[in-house]
Design an enzyme around this catalytic site. Structure first.
Site, short mmCIF file in Angstrom:
data_model
loop_
_atom_site.label_atom_id
_atom_site.label_comp_id
_atom_site.label_asym_id
_atom_site.label_seq_id
_atom_site.Cartn_x
_atom_site.Cartn_y
_atom_site.Cartn_z
N GLY A 1 46.59 47.59 54.66
CA GLY A 1 46.90 48.27 53.42
C GLY A 1 46.69 47.43 52.18
N SER A 2 47.57 47.64 51.21
CA SER A 2 47.38 47.08 49.86
C SER A 2 47.51 45.57 49.79
CB SER A 2 48.39 47.72 48.90
OG SER A 2 48.14 49.10 48.79
N THR A 3 47.89 44.93 50.88
CA THR A 3 47.90 43.45 50.86
C THR A 3 46.50 42.90 50.63
OG1 THR A 3 47.67 43.39 53.28
CG2 THR A 3 49.91 43.31 52.38
N PHE A 4 45.45 43.70 50.92
CA PHE A 4 44.07 43.26 50.73
C PHE A 4 43.64 43.28 49.26
CE2 PHE A 4 41.17 43.05 54.62
CZ PHE A 4 42.18 42.56 55.43
N LYS A 5 44.41 43.96 48.41
CA LYS A 5 43.98 44.10 47.00
C LYS A 5 43.85 42.75 46.30
CE LYS A 5 45.86 48.75 46.53
NZ LYS A 5 46.94 49.61 46.04
#
Length: 594
Positions: free
Chosen positions: A312-316
């Protein structure tokens, strides 16, 4: 040898001249010859008798010495044995970074039977079935009364069980000494240690071999006689591991999660201080491998190194890091975040409407999918893939566990523009929590790549530079703002300046057709202290749901973040970090002239 003639011619002529009988000369010479032969035969017989006497003395001396040795030794029962290679039973201990024992050896006994020596097989079978409920009496009777000459009954015995078997009193029930592997802390760090079993087995010894975890990875080293039993020292800290598992277990129960995982890593050395995966198991009694169901349904499944998830958004943060490094944006650059964003027939939306535009810093703070996707489009798929490859997110980690080889990231079959956008916010590419920990360590440690390791290190790792120190500093500020003002506000721990990023990803269906509606993998990637990072903590909860409110809440801000905050609150003092006042930002201050 010169033989004397019986009738020497000179003496015969002399005897005839004197008128004597020459035959007397022959008789005299014959007598002398027989006496000489008798003397030689007697000497030869006396020599043989002397040698024989010496041999008898030596033999009786050896027999006497052996009898004396047997009389002075402990009585022992004769054992059947066969020639073969020696079994090496020695195995070194495994200790944590403080030298505390994680795995060691325990002397115990095995139980075997020689049915042809048994006095009352039926009575022995009845008593054994009483002592060991898992044994079947009828089966034992058939084995004891059949043609078998040797039969293993139990590979390991407790002292109480050995005494109970000894009390049966049957000479056909015999014990063999052996070492077994003991994990004195039970389930603690079970997935890391893995477990051990028996390899080659003999009556008097058994080979202890690793079957999983570091026991299998370092099997040759642990059994190497040249190391003289030198223990294998891991980077784990037993106290911190216990605290992490305790908090994770409590969070898993409170939030109704199917499973949970956490990994704590030093951002400079790459040392993994704790690795927790729940549910777990006791390596002293390792369960069998599952034969059906999903792999993560088994307690043997290590979610940290084997669990390949969309995070999820941890990759942003990776997308923003690359854009900053390329000079495409600054933290204050304004990004179009008008939602939804359409791409062909696909629509990309934010969890909430954050307005038509946000700064890059706010894109991270608010966790905008649309803003991140627009940045990724400008970067391009090829450059995005190269950057993620530099971070080690496209290959299995070089972690010292055999299970880590199976944690290979899942990549899209074709890295299209749509894949570029979805991967930017953590969908379409799956990796393990350990991958995420190593990548975040690179982001916050000044920009140099670091490899996770389970072996205690002498100092920092200095891998290849991935981003500049300036970019790393900007990212740390953004992560800190995400906790102090953004989606991870429950992760703020007073005195430790936590920074981090949340990630909530819908779980794919088992059949691969789309995503589950109400099943979420919630992840929080944290670093502390944010202004001078020393550690990265990744916490992942599988299908967690917070039910204290009127509606169930499944996002990481409500589930993974509070659990991670409690882990940091518990372990930071154990790591030697003292609470401190966070340094203030020196914004708005300018130098004046005299």
């Amino acid at each position: 040898m010169i033989r004397t003639p019986l009738r020497p011619l000179a003496r015969v002529l002399e005897a005839r001249a004197k008128g004597d009988n020459p035959d007397a000369i022959e008789r005299e010479n014959l007598r002398l010859r027989h006496e000489e032969m008798r003397d030689r035969a007697r000497q030869r017989a006396e020599g043989r008798l002397l040698v024989l006497g010496v041999l008898f003395v030596c033999a009786f001396t050896m027999v006497g010495a052996r009898m004396g040795l047997l009389a002075a030794s402990e009585p022992s029962e004769p054992r059947a044995s066969a020639a073969g290679a020696d079994i090496l039973a020695l195995r070194a201990d495994i200790v944590d970074r403080q030298g505390r024992v994680l795995a060691t050896n325990l002397e115990t006994f095995s139980l075997y039977a020689q049915p042809h020596l048994m006095v009352d097989p039926e009575h022995a079978a009845t008593e054994l079935a009483r002592i060991f409920p898992d044994l079947k009496r009828d089966r034992l009777v058939r084995d004891f009364t059949g043609s078998r000459k040797f039969l293993w009954i139990k590979r390991r015995l407790s002292p109480e069980q050995k005494q109970a078997v000894h009390d049966i009193g049957d000479p056909g029930l015999l014990f063999g000494p052996r070492d077994m592997r003991l994990y004195p802390n039970g389930t603690l760090a079970a997935h890391v240690l893995g477990g051990a079993g028996f390899g080659r087995e003999g009556v008097h010894a058994a080979e202890v071999i690793g079957v999983a975890g570091v026991e299998q990875t370092f099997d040759e080293q642990l059994r190497d006689p040249a190391r003289a039993g030198e223990p294998l020292q891991l980077s784990l800290d037993l106290t911190i591991q216990a605290a992490t598992e305790e908090v994770l277990s409590g969070g898993m129960r409170l939030l109704n999660a199917k499973g949970a995982a956490a990994v704590l890593m030093d951002v400079h050395t790459g040392e993994v201080i704790s690795v927790a995966s729940l549910p777990d198991f006791d390596p002293n009694d390792r369960p069998p491998l599952p034969t059906k169901g999903r792999p993560d349904d088994s307690p043997l499944f290590n979610r940290v190194v084997q669990g390949v998830y969309e995070l999820g958004s941890t990759f942003k943060i990776f997308t923003v890091a690359q854009a900053l490094e390329l000079g495409m944006v600054t933290p204050d650059t304004i990004i179009n975040t008008k939602s939804p964003m359409t791409w062909g027939r696909h629509r990309i939306s934010d969890f909430r409407n954050y307005g038509p535009e946000l700064s890059v810093s706010k894109v991270i703070e608010k966790s905008s999918n649309v803003g991140t996707a627009r940045i990724a489009i400008d970067i391009g798929g090829e450059r995005q893939r190269d950057f993620l490859d530099q971070l080690g997110l496209l290959e299995p980690t070089k972690f010292e566990m055999v299970e880590a080889r199976g944690g290979k990231p899942l990549l899209p079959p074709r890295w299209s523009e749509l894949s570029t956008m979805t991967i930017s916010y953590g969908h379409g590419l799956s990796a393990t929590p350990l991958h995420l920990a190593a990548a975040y360590a690179t982001m916050v440690n000044g920009g140099t790549k670091v490899e996770p390791t389970l072996i205690k290190q002498a100092g920092p790792q200095y891998g290849p530079r991935v981003i500049s120190e300036k970019t790393s500093e900007q990212l740390r500020r953004m992560l800190r703002l995400t906790v102090s003002q953004g989606t991870a506000s429950f992760g703020d721990v007073p005195g430790y300046a936590v920074g981090g990023k949340t990630g909530s990803a819908d779980k794919p269906r088992i059949d691969g057709r789309g995503y589950e509606k109400d099943k979420v993998l919630a992840t929080f990637a944290a670093t502390f202290p944010a202004h001078d990072p020393k550690y990265v903590l990744i916490v992942t909860l599988d299908e967690a749901v917070e039910t204290s409110g009127s509606e169930p809440r499944r996002t990481a801000g409500w589930t993974a973040v509070p659990v991670a905050a409690e882990v940091i609150r518990r372990v930071a003092p154990l790591l030697g970090l003292r609470p401190e006042i966070e340094p203030a930002e020196l914004t708005g201050i300018t130098l004046t002239s005299n």
